[in-house]
Scaffold this motif. Structure first.
Motif, PDB file in Angstrom:
ATOM      1  N   ASN A  23       0.856  -1.196   0.000  1.00 45.10           N
ATOM      2  CA  ASN A  23       0.000   0.000   0.000  1.00 45.10           C
ATOM      3  C   ASN A  23       0.889   1.242   0.000  1.00 45.10           C
ATOM      4  O   ASN A  23       1.328   1.696   1.045  1.00 45.10           O
ATOM      5  N   GLN A  24       1.154   1.749  -1.197  1.00 42.05           N
ATOM      6  CA  GLN A  24       2.002   2.929  -1.298  1.00 42.05           C
ATOM      7  C   GLN A  24       1.419   3.900  -2.308  1.00 42.05           C
ATOM      8  O   GLN A  24       0.875   3.499  -3.332  1.00 42.05           O
ATOM      9  N   SER A  25       1.553   5.166  -2.017  1.00 41.83           N
ATOM     10  CA  SER A  25       1.174   6.161  -3.016  1.00 41.83           C
ATOM     11  C   SER A  25       2.331   6.328  -3.977  1.00 41.83           C
ATOM     12  O   SER A  25       3.486   6.089  -3.634  1.00 41.83           O
ATOM     13  N   ILE A  26       2.025   6.751  -5.190  1.00 44.66           N
ATOM     14  CA  ILE A  26       3.050   6.896  -6.202  1.00 44.66           C
ATOM     15  C   ILE A  26       2.947   8.260  -6.857  1.00 44.66           C
ATOM     16  O   ILE A  26       1.927   8.933  -6.804  1.00 44.66           O
ATOM     17  N   SER A  27       4.047   8.683  -7.493  1.00 41.20           N
ATOM     18  CA  SER A  27       4.061   9.943  -8.218  1.00 41.20           C
ATOM     19  C   SER A  27       3.712   9.673  -9.676  1.00 41.20           C
ATOM     20  O   SER A  27       3.457   8.554 -10.065  1.00 41.20           O
ATOM     21  N   GLU A 240      14.766  -9.305   0.828  1.00 39.64           N
ATOM     22  CA  GLU A 240      13.358  -8.892   0.821  1.00 39.64           C
ATOM     23  C   GLU A 240      12.687  -9.234  -0.495  1.00 39.64           C
ATOM     24  O   GLU A 240      13.346  -9.479  -1.512  1.00 39.64           O
ATOM     25  N   SER A 241      11.360  -9.257  -0.451  1.00 38.18           N
ATOM     26  CA  SER A 241      10.559  -9.406  -1.659  1.00 38.18           C
ATOM     27  C   SER A 241       9.789  -8.106  -1.876  1.00 38.18           C
ATOM     28  O   SER A 241       9.354  -7.458  -0.919  1.00 38.18           O
ATOM     29  N   VAL A 242       9.631  -7.728  -3.141  1.00 31.15           N
ATOM     30  CA  VAL A 242       9.019  -6.456  -3.493  1.00 31.15           C
ATOM     31  C   VAL A 242       7.911  -6.721  -4.506  1.00 31.15           C
ATOM     32  O   VAL A 242       8.161  -7.241  -5.595  1.00 31.15           O
ATOM     33  N   SER A 243       6.689  -6.374  -4.145  1.00 32.51           N
ATOM     34  CA  SER A 243       5.545  -6.629  -5.013  1.00 32.51           C
ATOM     35  C   SER A 243       5.216  -5.428  -5.885  1.00 32.51           C
ATOM     36  O   SER A 243       5.403  -4.275  -5.489  1.00 32.51           O
ATOM     37  N   LEU A 244       4.708  -5.728  -7.068  1.00 29.44           N
ATOM     38  CA  LEU A 244       4.185  -4.716  -7.970  1.00 29.44           C
ATOM     39  C   LEU A 244       2.674  -4.905  -8.015  1.00 29.44           C
ATOM     40  O   LEU A 244       2.164  -5.798  -8.687  1.00 29.44           O
ATOM     41  N   TYR A 327      13.805   0.342  -2.897  1.00 31.04           N
ATOM     42  CA  TYR A 327      12.721  -0.482  -3.458  1.00 31.04           C
ATOM     43  C   TYR A 327      11.332   0.049  -3.134  1.00 31.04           C
ATOM     44  O   TYR A 327      10.358  -0.690  -3.105  1.00 31.04           O
ATOM     45  N   LYS A 328      11.255   1.340  -2.933  1.00 35.80           N
ATOM     46  CA  LYS A 328       9.961   1.986  -2.805  1.00 35.80           C
ATOM     47  C   LYS A 328       9.444   2.305  -4.203  1.00 35.80           C
ATOM     48  O   LYS A 328      10.179   2.858  -5.035  1.00 35.80           O
ATOM     49  N   LEU A 329       8.191   1.977  -4.463  1.00 38.08           N
ATOM     50  CA  LEU A 329       7.600   2.251  -5.766  1.00 38.08           C
ATOM     51  C   LEU A 329       7.426   3.750  -5.962  1.00 38.08           C
ATOM     52  O   LEU A 329       6.777   4.420  -5.162  1.00 38.08           O
ATOM     53  N   LEU A 330       7.986   4.275  -7.034  1.00 41.24           N
ATOM     54  CA  LEU A 330       7.847   5.689  -7.373  1.00 41.24           C
ATOM     55  C   LEU A 330       6.729   5.912  -8.381  1.00 41.24           C
ATOM     56  O   LEU A 330       5.990   6.884  -8.281  1.00 41.24           O
ATOM     57  N   GLN A 331       6.622   5.006  -9.336  1.00 40.37           N
ATOM     58  CA  GLN A 331       5.575   5.148 -10.348  1.00 40.37           C
ATOM     59  C   GLN A 331       5.435   3.842 -11.119  1.00 40.37           C
ATOM     60  O   GLN A 331       6.417   3.149 -11.374  1.00 40.37           O
TER      61      GLN A 331
END
Length: 378
Positions: A23-27, A240-244, A327-331
């Motif tokens: 659950n992350q906001s993106i630009s 770590e694992s990173v989901s899209l 690994y934070k989602l930017l967009q």
């Protein structure tokens, strides 16, 4: 063995709460722009798949390979021998390794060539192996050892598919070979957060590994996520694992292990979402992916009509997602130019190379590769 080969030829997400980016906001400031192109004057289609110090490696087929430079000038044409004492049996994977064109062969292990196609080195690995499908690299360096995708060495359970796949899903992905002692060990276990660990049938995982320095990245066919490992003392430590988590995607189907063939009937009805490429740069990770197409749309196209089906597939958009170094989602959902084929090739300047699809634009007597650069809108 016939059943094994038949199953291999058939080839063609559910996120876990522990994964990052649930659950992350993106630009919405990034785009991938075409900044330049490379034209290679070669009549037949060349599939671009590797780069090393400004040299590009492409293949016409499994025995014919081309090396060209940044101007598009062809510097080497390597034609593998198919008979005689230096005959190649089957190329499972190819690429640059240690600055040399290298393949993983069916029987002879790792073979390295000069730019003229002459064998200069052969690293034999333990015998009696088979690969389930091609891979994206022949080998990786892991300290003083060699790491390569794990081949299958014991098919005693192949007739008992349920038992085979239970073992297949829990076995590490890499075989690590010590060139001094000739001993092998297995590394890179699939994490608990993977759906391949849920006890269901997902077919082969088609792993793709990207190594950047001491950090290794892994993504698997049936998942919209990637995994991060750190190399430490000739070991690979899962980090770590990173989901899209994108909207409107079509998950890769799954089935009970006891009813495996249900998966293939499900796959015939949809085009599933899938990560095609991962590029690791100094400060960003870029994924290329497709969202897939649901049954309501797929049923309007005839798979048996090859030209119609190919035209449909080539019309489907491809997208990019951008992550920062933590690994934070930017967009996500950055649409790529239409009519391109993604490749695993990127350079040190952060440029991604894609291939102009001649089936989409029309046949030409040369090959064109575009440079894509991530830019931020002002």
């Amino acid at each position: 063995m016939k059943n094994l080969l038949f199953t291999i030829l058939i080839i063609g997400i559910f996120g876990c709460s522990k994964d990052k980016n649930s659950n992350q906001s993106i630009s919405s400031n990034y785009e991938l722009e075409i900044t330049d192109s490379i034209r290679v004057d070669y009549l037949e289609e060349l599939i671009l798949f590797d780069i090393d110090d400004g040299r590009f490696l492409a293949k016409k087929d499994l025995v014919s390979y081309i090396i060209f430079d940044e101007t598009g000038k062809i510097t080497s044409h390597i034609e593998l021998k198919t008979d005689g004492p230096n005959a190649i049996n089957m190329v499972y994977s190819a690429g640059f390794f240690g600055g040399r064109f290298t393949i993983m062969d069916l029987n002879k292990g790792l073979i390295q060539f000069t730019n003229e196609g002459e064998i200069i080195n052969n690293i034999s690995i333990p015998e009696d192996y088979i690969y389930m499908h091609p891979y994206n690299r022949p080998a990786f360096e892991l300290g003083s050892k060699l790491a390569y995708y794990r081949p299958e060495r014991d098919l005693i359970d192949w007739e008992d598919q349920e038992k085979f796949y239970k073992e297949y899903y829990k076995t590490p992905l890499l075989e690590v070979f010590d060139p001094i002692t000739k001993e092998v060990e297995l590394k890179m276990e699939i994490p608990e957060t993977s759906i391949y660990q849920d006890g269901d049938f997902h077919f082969l995982y088609h792993p793709q590994i990207v190594k950047r320095g001491k950090i290794w990245y892994l993504f698997l066919m049936a998942e919209l996520k990637f995994y991060v490992y750190e190399e430490k003392d000739e070991d690979l430590i899962f980090r770590e694992s990173v989901s899209l988590n994108i909207k409107d995607h079509v998950p890769f189907p799954q089935a009970d292990l006891q009813n495996r063939y249900e998966l293939f009937s499900k796959l015939e009805k949809v085009i599933s979402s899938m990560i095609e490429q991962l590029y690791a740069f100094d400060d960003k990770i870029i994924l290329i992916y497709r969202k897939g197409v649901n049954e309501n749309i797929v049923q309007n196209y005839n798979r048996e009509n090859q030209s119609e089906w190919r035209e449909f597939l080539e019309s489907l958009p491809k997208y990019a997602a951008v992550f920062d170094s933590e690994y934070k989602l930017l967009q996500d959902d950055i649409e790529l130019p239409k009519g391109i084929i993604s490749t695993p090739v990127a350079n040190k300047d952060g440029e991604i190379f894609v291939q102009k699809n001649q089936s989409y634009f029309g046949e030409e007597d040369w090959n064109t590769y575009y440079k894509l650069k991530l830019t931020e809108k002002k």
